[in-house]
Design a protein around this motif. Sequence first.
Motif, PDB file in Angstrom:
ATOM      1  N   SER A 110     -60.824 -49.907   6.334  1.00 16.57           N
ATOM      2  CA  SER A 110     -60.415 -49.781   7.658  1.00 16.57           C
ATOM      3  C   SER A 110     -61.631 -50.068   8.904  1.00 16.57           C
ATOM      4  O   SER A 110     -61.224 -50.590   9.641  1.00 16.57           O
ATOM      5  CB  SER A 110     -59.905 -48.448   8.198  1.00 16.57           C
ATOM      6  OG  SER A 110     -58.870 -48.080   7.230  1.00 16.57           O
ATOM      7  N   ASN A 114     -61.191 -53.419  11.275  1.00 18.59           N
ATOM      8  CA  ASN A 114     -61.492 -53.153  12.720  1.00 18.59           C
ATOM      9  C   ASN A 114     -62.826 -54.062  13.244  1.00 18.59           C
ATOM     10  O   ASN A 114     -62.593 -54.656  14.273  1.00 18.59           O
ATOM     11  CB  ASN A 114     -61.674 -52.030  13.092  1.00 18.59           C
ATOM     12  CG  ASN A 114     -60.426 -51.062  12.737  1.00 18.59           C
ATOM     13  OD1 ASN A 114     -59.594 -51.441  12.981  1.00 18.59           O
ATOM     14  ND2 ASN A 114     -60.822 -49.750  12.655  1.00 18.59           N
ATOM     15  N   ARG A 117     -61.548 -57.851  13.340  1.00 18.94           N
ATOM     16  CA  ARG A 117     -60.362 -57.891  13.895  1.00 18.94           C
ATOM     17  C   ARG A 117     -60.746 -58.091  15.426  1.00 18.94           C
ATOM     18  O   ARG A 117     -60.216 -58.881  16.375  1.00 18.94           O
ATOM     19  CB  ARG A 117     -59.272 -56.857  13.809  1.00 18.94           C
ATOM     20  CG  ARG A 117     -58.034 -57.010  14.790  1.00 18.94           C
ATOM     21  CD  ARG A 117     -57.248 -55.775  14.690  1.00 18.94           C
ATOM     22  NE  ARG A 117     -57.004 -55.581  13.187  1.00 18.94           N
ATOM     23  CZ  ARG A 117     -57.177 -54.461  12.587  1.00 18.94           C
ATOM     24  NH1 ARG A 117     -57.783 -53.400  13.300  1.00 18.94           N
ATOM     25  NH2 ARG A 117     -56.760 -54.357  11.505  1.00 18.94           N
ATOM     26  N   GLU A 118     -61.962 -57.301  15.756  1.00 17.29           N
ATOM     27  CA  GLU A 118     -62.580 -57.394  17.485  1.00 17.29           C
ATOM     28  C   GLU A 118     -63.039 -58.860  17.538  1.00 17.29           C
ATOM     29  O   GLU A 118     -63.151 -59.339  18.834  1.00 17.29           O
ATOM     30  CB  GLU A 118     -63.562 -56.401  17.208  1.00 17.29           C
ATOM     31  CG  GLU A 118     -63.142 -54.924  17.472  1.00 17.29           C
ATOM     32  CD  GLU A 118     -64.189 -54.123  17.358  1.00 17.29           C
ATOM     33  OE1 GLU A 118     -65.513 -54.471  17.478  1.00 17.29           O
ATOM     34  OE2 GLU A 118     -63.938 -52.657  17.521  1.00 17.29           O
TER      35      GLU A 118
END
Length: 219
Positions: A110, A114, A117-118
């Motif tokens: 996870s 994240n 993805r940022e």
Amino acid sequence: MKERIAISWSGGKDSCFALYQLLQSDEYIVDSLFTTITEEYSRVSIHGVRESLLEKQADSLGFPLKKVYIPAECSNEIYQERMDGIMESLKKAGVTAVMFGDILLEDVKSYRENQVREHGLKGVFPIWGQNTNTLIRDFLSLGFKTITTCIDSEKLSAPFLGRVVEGGFLDELPPDVDPCGENGEFHTFCFAGPIFNRKLDITIGNRVDKGRFHFCDLR
């Protein structure tokens, strides 16, 4: 057109086998490998492998190597800053995805997802969710060669350090140790296998105890 992907690379068995499976899928163009290096020691973070040996490994694989330098006492803020830098650099180079060699740890996966993805990138996990006992034996059956460079002394005894991983090694592991060392019980360096252009000739140097974690120098 195939997407360009960067490989989060430790030099160990998990990232190596994940790269192998990614190449077998033929879905991506590999842009580069990127690795965190501890500045003060010129070694792969956590694994303790010499930067010079990492370079020879990348050369044998035939992929460009990008280095992310971090201090030995690295705060979360500094680590995030350095990783943000490499992610933006990769994105500007046309990379759209980043590969990771994680297998079982949901929180780590996870965090990685994240993180990328940022920056408008996606995470790819080729060996995620596989049975670790089956995975490591498949890895070895393909002809990959890997050696332990670091062990958690609370989980493994000294004879497991600086040892080539093979059937006997796996059979001797304590029952509470994951066969892929997925919980940090041990870390490795790969020096041969079907994706290598040539085998790396390595010799075992000094062993260093740094508290709980013990390291074996490779040359």
